[in-house]
Scaffold this motif. Sequence first.
Motif, PDB file in Angstrom:
ATOM      1  N   LEU A  29       0.831  -1.204   0.000  1.00 28.90           N
ATOM      2  CA  LEU A  29       0.000   0.000   0.000  1.00 28.90           C
ATOM      3  C   LEU A  29       0.865   1.254   0.000  1.00 28.90           C
ATOM      4  CD1 LEU A  29      -2.874   1.169   0.180  1.00 28.90           C
ATOM      5  CD2 LEU A  29      -2.610   1.127   2.665  1.00 28.90           C
ATOM      6  N   GLN A  30       1.901   1.236   0.803  1.00 23.54           N
ATOM      7  CA  GLN A  30       2.799   2.394   0.896  1.00 23.54           C
ATOM      8  C   GLN A  30       3.459   2.667  -0.457  1.00 23.54           C
ATOM      9  OE1 GLN A  30       6.188   1.945   3.578  1.00 23.54           O
ATOM     10  NE2 GLN A  30       5.590   3.849   4.571  1.00 23.54           N
ATOM     11  N   ARG A  31       3.877   1.607  -1.138  1.00 24.62           N
ATOM     12  CA  ARG A  31       4.521   1.779  -2.449  1.00 24.62           C
ATOM     13  C   ARG A  31       3.538   2.252  -3.511  1.00 24.62           C
ATOM     14  NH1 ARG A  31       8.240  -3.684  -2.376  1.00 24.62           N
ATOM     15  NH2 ARG A  31       9.829  -2.849  -0.975  1.00 24.62           N
ATOM     16  N   SER A  37       2.526   7.638   6.007  1.00 13.50           N
ATOM     17  CA  SER A  37       2.552   6.991   7.326  1.00 13.50           C
ATOM     18  C   SER A  37       3.785   6.090   7.427  1.00 13.50           C
ATOM     19  CB  SER A  37       1.273   6.180   7.551  1.00 13.50           C
ATOM     20  OG  SER A  37       0.157   7.014   7.497  1.00 13.50           O
ATOM     21  N   ALA A  38       4.930   6.702   7.554  1.00 10.84           N
ATOM     22  CA  ALA A  38       6.191   5.966   7.542  1.00 10.84           C
ATOM     23  C   ALA A  38       6.388   5.128   8.796  1.00 10.84           C
ATOM     24  CB  ALA A  38       7.352   6.944   7.383  1.00 10.84           C
ATOM     25  N   VAL A  41       4.943   0.549   8.969  1.00 11.08           N
ATOM     26  CA  VAL A  41       5.720  -0.659   8.642  1.00 11.08           C
ATOM     27  C   VAL A  41       6.735  -0.978   9.747  1.00 11.08           C
ATOM     28  CG1 VAL A  41       7.312  -1.705   6.994  1.00 11.08           C
ATOM     29  CG2 VAL A  41       5.315  -0.440   6.173  1.00 11.08           C
ATOM     30  N   PRO A  42       7.514  -0.023  10.222  1.00 15.43           N
ATOM     31  CA  PRO A  42       8.428  -0.360  11.328  1.00 15.43           C
ATOM     32  C   PRO A  42       7.691  -0.820  12.585  1.00 15.43           C
ATOM     33  CG  PRO A  42       9.091   1.696  10.333  1.00 15.43           C
ATOM     34  CD  PRO A  42       7.767   1.330   9.731  1.00 15.43           C
ATOM     35  N   TYR A  43       6.531  -0.230  12.857  1.00 16.56           N
ATOM     36  CA  TYR A  43       5.749  -0.637  14.021  1.00 16.56           C
ATOM     37  C   TYR A  43       5.309  -2.093  13.892  1.00 16.56           C
ATOM     38  CZ  TYR A  43       1.994  -0.957  17.414  1.00 16.56           C
ATOM     39  OH  TYR A  43       1.197  -1.357  18.444  1.00 16.56           O
ATOM     40  N   LEU A  44       4.764  -2.452  12.738  1.00 20.18           N
ATOM     41  CA  LEU A  44       4.325  -3.831  12.523  1.00 20.18           C
ATOM     42  C   LEU A  44       5.500  -4.801  12.596  1.00 20.18           C
ATOM     43  CD1 LEU A  44       1.744  -3.281   9.637  1.00 20.18           C
ATOM     44  CD2 LEU A  44       1.246  -3.844  12.032  1.00 20.18           C
TER      45      LEU A  44
END
Length: 75
Positions: A29-31, A37-38, A41-44
Amino acid sequence: VVPGASRLSAALELARTVIRRAERRAITLQRSTGSSSAWVVPYLNRLADLLWVLAREAEHAEQHAATLAGRRIAQ
């Protein structure tokens, strides 16, 4: 490491699998949208790591409890 050595560790492994799937979808989704919402992904990723550690700890605790129970029975 054998995933799912206890019911708790199996549940934690299942949760980790779901989080990893969400992480892959968030990357896609980010790509595709260029989402800002950077932190998602690091949070997950860190959440999945935490679940892995908790699953290993649950297995260790289960093994320790079984060892102690075995000693009590043998005495």
